[in-house]
Design an enzyme around this catalytic site. Structure first.
Site, mmCIF file in Angstrom:
data_model
loop_
_atom_site.group_PDB
_atom_site.id
_atom_site.type_symbol
_atom_site.label_atom_id
_atom_site.label_comp_id
_atom_site.label_asym_id
_atom_site.label_seq_id
_atom_site.Cartn_x
_atom_site.Cartn_y
_atom_site.Cartn_z
ATOM 1 N N SER A 108 -65.562 -47.755 2.754
ATOM 2 C CA SER A 108 -64.931 -46.943 1.819
ATOM 3 C C SER A 108 -63.393 -47.251 1.378
ATOM 4 C CB SER A 108 -65.170 -45.466 1.947
ATOM 5 O OG SER A 108 -64.718 -44.780 0.864
ATOM 6 N N GLY A 109 -63.062 -47.574 0.345
ATOM 7 C CA GLY A 109 -61.736 -47.970 -0.333
ATOM 8 C C GLY A 109 -61.238 -49.585 0.145
ATOM 9 N N THR A 113 -65.537 -51.302 -5.859
ATOM 10 C CA THR A 113 -65.741 -50.705 -7.395
ATOM 11 C C THR A 113 -64.645 -51.399 -7.939
ATOM 12 O OG1 THR A 113 -66.268 -48.554 -6.444
ATOM 13 C CG2 THR A 113 -65.486 -48.691 -8.683
ATOM 14 N N ASN A 158 -60.296 -42.775 0.093
ATOM 15 C CA ASN A 158 -60.139 -43.781 -0.978
ATOM 16 C C ASN A 158 -59.866 -42.407 -2.140
ATOM 17 O OD1 ASN A 158 -60.265 -45.092 -3.458
ATOM 18 N ND2 ASN A 158 -62.153 -46.083 -2.988
ATOM 19 N N SER A 161 -63.012 -42.751 -4.755
ATOM 20 C CA SER A 161 -64.009 -43.110 -3.942
ATOM 21 C C SER A 161 -65.472 -42.892 -4.944
ATOM 22 C CB SER A 161 -64.143 -42.287 -2.675
ATOM 23 O OG SER A 161 -65.284 -42.776 -1.883
ATOM 24 N N SER A 162 -66.301 -43.767 -4.763
ATOM 25 C CA SER A 162 -67.630 -43.674 -5.361
ATOM 26 C C SER A 162 -68.327 -42.696 -4.625
ATOM 27 C CB SER A 162 -68.279 -44.912 -5.579
ATOM 28 O OG SER A 162 -67.302 -46.001 -5.878
ATOM 29 N N GLY A 389 -69.524 -47.592 0.421
ATOM 30 C CA GLY A 389 -69.511 -48.320 1.669
ATOM 31 C C GLY A 389 -69.736 -47.530 3.101
ATOM 32 N N GLU A 391 -69.009 -45.478 5.963
ATOM 33 C CA GLU A 391 -67.865 -44.442 6.285
ATOM 34 C C GLU A 391 -68.062 -43.610 7.268
ATOM 35 O OE1 GLU A 391 -67.307 -42.654 2.573
ATOM 36 O OE2 GLU A 391 -68.854 -41.151 2.721
HETATM 37 N N1 LIG Z 1 -58.107 -56.167 -6.344
HETATM 38 C C1 LIG Z 1 -57.514 -55.045 -6.303
HETATM 39 N N2 LIG Z 1 -56.111 -54.995 -6.681
HETATM 40 C C2 LIG Z 1 -55.394 -53.911 -6.595
HETATM 41 N N3 LIG Z 1 -55.687 -52.736 -6.076
HETATM 42 C C3 LIG Z 1 -57.048 -52.727 -5.653
HETATM 43 C C4 LIG Z 1 -58.045 -53.830 -5.505
HETATM 44 N N4 LIG Z 1 -59.174 -53.197 -5.301
HETATM 45 C C5 LIG Z 1 -58.789 -52.406 -4.666
HETATM 46 N N5 LIG Z 1 -57.582 -51.723 -5.096
HETATM 47 C C6 LIG Z 1 -57.222 -50.367 -4.766
HETATM 48 O O1 LIG Z 1 -57.761 -49.594 -3.835
HETATM 49 C C7 LIG Z 1 -58.366 -48.510 -4.286
HETATM 50 C C8 LIG Z 1 -59.843 -48.408 -3.777
HETATM 51 O O2 LIG Z 1 -60.609 -49.588 -4.380
HETATM 52 P P1 LIG Z 1 -62.142 -49.068 -4.797
HETATM 53 O O3 LIG Z 1 -62.874 -50.280 -5.258
HETATM 54 O O4 LIG Z 1 -62.166 -47.744 -5.400
HETATM 55 O O5 LIG Z 1 -62.920 -48.928 -3.220
HETATM 56 P P2 LIG Z 1 -64.273 -48.798 -2.898
HETATM 57 O O6 LIG Z 1 -64.993 -48.596 -4.096
HETATM 58 O O7 LIG Z 1 -64.690 -49.836 -2.005
HETATM 59 O O8 LIG Z 1 -64.349 -47.635 -2.163
HETATM 60 C C9 LIG Z 1 -58.275 -48.583 -5.704
HETATM 61 O O9 LIG Z 1 -58.329 -47.203 -6.494
HETATM 62 C C10 LIG Z 1 -57.201 -49.409 -5.956
HETATM 63 O O10 LIG Z 1 -55.954 -48.695 -5.954
HETATM 64 MG MG LIG Z 2 -66.396 -47.588 -4.731
#
Ligand SMILES: Nc1ncnc2c1ncn2[C@@H]1O[C@H](COP(=O)(O)OP(=O)(O)O)[C@@H](O)[C@H]1O
Ligand SMILES: [Mg+2]
Length: 1028
Positions: A108-109, A113, A158, A161-162, A389, A391
């Protein structure tokens, strides 16, 4: 090629872990990640797997230019990027017509996404599009903010977080344009609706509505603009988050809803539901003495009745009672406070959960490709999996259990597919290799999902079993059934050391990704996911159209127990695995660099952990076990052929032989490489690096060579072009000249022909055959005339006119002559004119009559032959003022003896005077001058006949001089006697005075002789002149 893109910055570490020299070292692996992370190089490959480290800051690597750079480019040609993965999948789909999927995993994070959004954006921007496709693209993109608003929340891990799993199919038509999409959603974490851990929030949409909703809207929904007012929003104690702007997000979501195709009414109904959940949360209970619960907050019920479109009293009863069927009779049994509260929460969860599913369906409707001519069989599909992810929290519950189970399944898929494909490749290429040992997590998957023996089965059993089953009996049952499993532990089964970190209500799973303790509290309830029947009934009566679809009346009559949550989840995961297996996978492995969501922080411990449980080292080992590096023969030869004289610049034979020659020349040892069917496999990265370095050196000299030959070539082409142009122009010009000459010749021939014909017909009357000729003759006569007119009156030449112009010619000639004469006369001077007049007079008198006339013509007549000094002054004095017009010496022959005497003849105004020395011998009045006689011969004799009645006169006067013509002309003019000059043949008679007559006889002889003849006559012999 990847290697060509190794610029200084990209050379930080290696772009592909496969090229790491010390590939078994986790330290080296992490060091490579760290080095690149420090340079904001967040992407690195392991073969074709993309490892991505969350930068926690915006990097300038997602622009349109970046997308263009990766479009249609070979995977290895540019530095690692999520776009390269997206593009590769897209091209494989297009060229091989195989469905693709992109599996994004990580805890997660870690950025899953975000990665999935980048992929979607990449397709939206780079794929071909039509008008229709544009709406699909927009909807695909806009589905994200909507789903995130309703399905994402801030967690400790996060901020976005989804809280649901998402698998999205993007459908492409045969031209490669996205034409539709479909979303599958997995297990929304509904418990969040009613409860949040400290530091976490409910789903975004609640806060967005309260922060961003218009005053009017909030009034309609009966909401206040204060999250603190709502029990469902205060549990986690953090309604505001600095990284989240709920008000802006609200606007985004509202816009997205309309792009997707929600009507205003639908939005209103949707928001009614969201508001009603908040109102439900604020429903409070009081307890009667009997223990039965009653509702203390009637206003909430009023709002709920309106927003849900149900009867208030019925709802009220349903929230405090439970319908039971005892002995075939329906009974309403009152609930106690605690039961009522959980019934209320169950209703909230059910409403929210079902609405979320409805939302996904609604989005699917709007994404569905509606062209009937297009069957989904023709569509190619790229699937995008962004699922929650792995967690681990302080307290992990049923949801974490499901989430981590899901990640186990994905890991298993990953292992199977990567290993399988690697193995298949060696097999296909005919390379022998030793299988690599890796941790197979199938054992954990089995522990969770196995029929009858797995944890889910046991859980279901406890849920369904009659009697008082509880979370604790479930835990005991677990201990009894799977207690011996290597990946399972409970407090009871653990050793002393582990016991300290485990609660008594917990069981531990040793996941591939780490150990997680799960608290069994709530497992049964959550798995049952029960909603009291009477509450269901109420909802089925709802007038809200969305709820009406969510709560189906058939559900009420269906007596069969619905599947438990865990089983539902298990089955949907199994289906997902099937979907993914049927597609060609690409992997994105996301890593989070720290737990603080901070940019630039590289927490080594945390990362080592992720590297480990993501199995990246194993992945690398497998990849390296055989050969670190492989390339198709064409590609390899193309890149390195310049390093061997035999293969440079071109290899004509089979590619494999070319590669073989090349590597032998490079000194590869037999154990360093193998030649497969289509690829060369290189075992050690250093071999490749040495080759790459050699190429780097070679490139410089090649560049110079290339430059010079290019320069030569470009100059040559330029010259050739110029030459060609010149030749071209020349040819054209020559053509033009030749055509002109030909035309002239043709015309000349025509002219000559016409001329000849005209000449032949020239005597005929004017006709087409001769008109040209005749005209030409006329014309040339006139032109000739124009050029050679006579220049003087004396010039008598004149061109011969053609017959047609004879008359005209005469006129012209006359005109010309007149013109010349006129001109001549105009220009003549007075003296000459005078001369001329005298000559005209002389001509009238003497022409053709007297022999010596012609000699006189060319001689000019002088004004006088005697000047003042030749004449005696006495004479001049005697003449006084009288004007003398002409004076000339003469010889006078006296009348008796014809003696010759020199005298002077002076012509005055009205008389002629004969002078002898100083004496005026005789004055003859012009009036009395009767006539003048001369001979026709060439002598100079002349006789003045004077009237005899005048006494003073002494008779006729015989004179002679050499200028007889001139002298007589003057006399004739002065005395006006032009008609009185007689020209005699033979002899002249004259009066000698007193009636006597004298005779002068003239004869022609050789020379002038004047004598007195014997007959008394004066005999004059005049010389014969040549002209006569
Ligand atoms: N490629 C990226 N560039 C900049 N910031 C990112 C990137 N990927 C993730 N982040 C930051 O990390 C945070 C969490 O990412 P997210 O994709 O929501 O995580 P996950 O879906 O894996 O839980 C996002 O809200 C963003 O602020
Ligand atoms: Mg996500």
């Amino acid at each position: 090629m990847m290697e060509s893109a190794l610029t200084a910055r990209d050379r930080v570490g290696v772009q592909d872990f496969v090229l790491l020299e010390n590939h078994t070292s986790e330290v080296a692996f992490i060091e490579n990640l760290r080095k690149r992370f420090k340079e904001n190089l967040i992407y690195t490959y392991i073969g074709s797997v993309l490892v991505s480290v969350n930068p926690y800051k915006d990097l300038e690597i997602y622009t349109k230019q970046h997308m263009e750079r990766y479009r249609g480019v070979n995977f290895y040609e540019v530095s690692p990027h999520i776009y390269a993965v997206a593009d590769n999948a897209y091209r494989s789909m297009r060229t091989e017509r195989r469905d693709q999927c992109i599996l994004i995993s990580g805890e997660s994070g870690a950025g899953k996404t975000e990665a999935s959004k980048k992929v979607l954006q990449y397709y939206a921007v780079t794929c071909p599009a039509s008008d229709h496709v544009q709406t699909v693209k927009d909807r695909l993109l806009q589905s994200n903010p909507v789903l995130e608003a309703f399905g994402n929340a801030k967690t400790l891990r996060n901020d976005n977080s989804s809280r649901f799993g998402k698998y999205m199919d993007i459908q492409f038509d045969f031209k490669g344009a996205p034409v539709g999409g479909h979303i599958l959603n997995y297990l929304l974490e509904k418990s969040r609706v009613v409860h949040q851990s400290n530091g976490e929030r409910n789903f975004h949409i609640f806060y967005q509505l309260i922060e961003g909703g218009e005053d009017d809207l909030l009034r309609r929904l009966g909401l206040e603009r204060n999250a603190q007012q709502y029990q469902y929003l205060v549990k986690g104690n953090c309604p505001k988050v600095s990284s989240i702007n709920d008000r802006n997000d609200w606007k985004t979501v509202r816009k997205a809803l309309s792009v997707i195709g929600f009507t205003d009414d639908e939005v209103e109904e949707l928001l009614n539901i969201i508001a009603s959940v908040l109102h439900l949360g604020n429903v409070q209970y009081g307890g009667e003495d009997s223990g039965s619960a009653y509702i203390t907050t009637d206003t909430q019920i009023k709002y709920l009745a309106r927003l849900l479109g149900v009867d208030g009293t019925v709802l009220k009863e349903a929230l405090t009672h439970k319908k039971i069927i005892a002995k075939g009779e329906e009974l309403m049994s009152p609930l106690n406070q605690e039961q009522a509260a959980s019934a209320r929460d169950a209703l909230s969860k059910a409403i929210y959960g079902r609405t979320f599913s409805w939302l996904v369906n609604k989005i699917n409707d709007s994404l569905a490709f509606k062209d009937e001519s297009f069957s989904s069989k023709n569509a190619s599909v790229i699937g995008l999996l962004d699922i929650y992810g792995f967690e681990v929290f302080q307290n992990n519950s049923f949801e974490q259990f499901c989430i981590n189970y899901c990640n186990e399944k994905l890991q298993q898929l990953f292992i199977e597919l990567t290993l399988k494909s690697e193995q298949e490749e060696y097999e296909a290429e005919g390379i022998t290799w030793e299988p690599v040992q890796y941790f197979n997590n199938k054992i954990i998957c089995d522990l969770v999902e196995e029929k009858f023996k797995g944890i889910i089965s046991i859980l279901d059993e406890e849920c369904l079993r009659p009697g008082d089953a509880s979370d604790i009996t479930f835990l005991e049952k677990l201990e009894n059934t799977v207690g011996g499993h290597a990946h399972f532990l409970t407090h009871k089964l653990a050793d002393g050391k582990t016991r300290k970190v485990m609660g008594r209500e917990e069981f531990r799973l040793i996941h591939y990704a780490g150990e997680v303790n799960y608290n069994v509290k709530g497992f049964l309830d959550k798995n049952n996911d029960l909603l009291f029947r009477n509450l269901k009934q109420v909802m089925c009566m709802s007038e809200n159209k969305i709820l009406n679809q969510c709560f189906d009346r058939e559900e009420l009559s269906d007596k069969k127990r619905p599947e438990t949550a865990a089983t539902q989840f298990k089955n949907s995961l199994a289906k997902l695995m099937e979907i993914l297996m049927s597609k060609e996978p690409s992997y994105v492995r996301c890593i989070k660099p720290n737990d603080a969501k901070q940019a630039g922080r590289f927490d080594e411990v945390l990362i080592r952990h992720q590297v480990k449980y993501l199995g990246l080292m194993e992945n690398l080992r497998v990849r390296r076990a055989g050969f670190a590096y492989r390339r198709r023969y064409e590609t390899f030869l193309q890149r390195y052929k310049s390093l061997c004289p035999d293969t440079w610049p071109n290899w004509d034979g089979r590619q494999v032989d070319g590669v073989s020659t090349l590597v032998k020349h490079l000194g590869y040892k037999p154990e360093e490489y193998k030649l497969g069917r289509t690829k060369i496999f290189i075992r050690f990265p250093k071999t490749l690096f040495a080759t790459e370095d050699a190429l780097e050196v070679r490139k410089h000299s090649l560049a110079t060579q290339l430059q010079s030959s290019w320069k030569g070539y470009s100059q040559k082409t330029k010259y050739q072009k110029m030459r060609h142009s010149a030749v071209w122009i020349q040819a054209w010009w020559r053509g033009i000249l030749a055509r002109r000459a030909a035309k002239r010749r043709r015309e000349a021939a025509d002219t000559i022909r016409r001329f000849i014909k005209g000449f032949i017909y020239r005597h005929q009357p004017r006709c087409p055959e001769n008109e040209y000729f005749l005209d030409y003759v006329r014309y040339s006569f006139l032109m000739n005339l124009h050029r050679c007119q006579p220049k003087t009156v004396l010039d008598k030449s004149w061109p011969t006119p053609p017959p047609a112009l004879v008359e005209a010619s005469q006129h012209l000639r006359k005109l010309c002559m007149q013109n010349m004469v006129r001109k001549y006369c105009k220009n003549i001077n007075p003296e000459w004119k005078h001369q001329m007049e005298q000559k005209v007079v002389a001509s009238k008198i003497f022409k053709d009559k007297k022999d010596n006339y012609p000699q006189s013509v060319p001689k000019l007549f002088v004004n006088t032959r005697l000047n003042g000094e030749d004449i005696n002054p006495k004479v001049l004095q005697a003449l006084g003022n009288e004007k003398m017009k002409y004076a000339v010496p003469v010889i006078k022959y006296d009348r008796k003896g014809y003696k010759a005497r020199n005298r002077q003849l002076l012509l005055m105004s009205d008389s002629a005077v004969i002078v002898e020395e100083g004496k005026l011998k005789q004055r003859i009045d012009y009036n009395s001058l009767k006539g003048i006689s001369v001979s026709s011969l060439s002598d100079g004799m002349f006789v003045f006949h004077v009237a005899s009645e005048d006494n003073k006169q002494k008779g006729d006067v015989v004179l002679q001089n050499e200028h007889v013509i001139e002298t007589l002309t003057k006399v004739a003019i002065c005395a006006d006697k032009m008609d009185d000059i007689n020209i005699n043949q033979g002899s002249i008679k004259f009066d000698v005075a007193q009636g006597k007559e004298g005779i002068i006889d003239f004869t022609a002889g050789s020379e002038l002789l004047i004598v007195k003849a014997k007959n008394g006559h004066l005999s004059v012999t005049a010389p014969r002149l040549n002209s006569r």
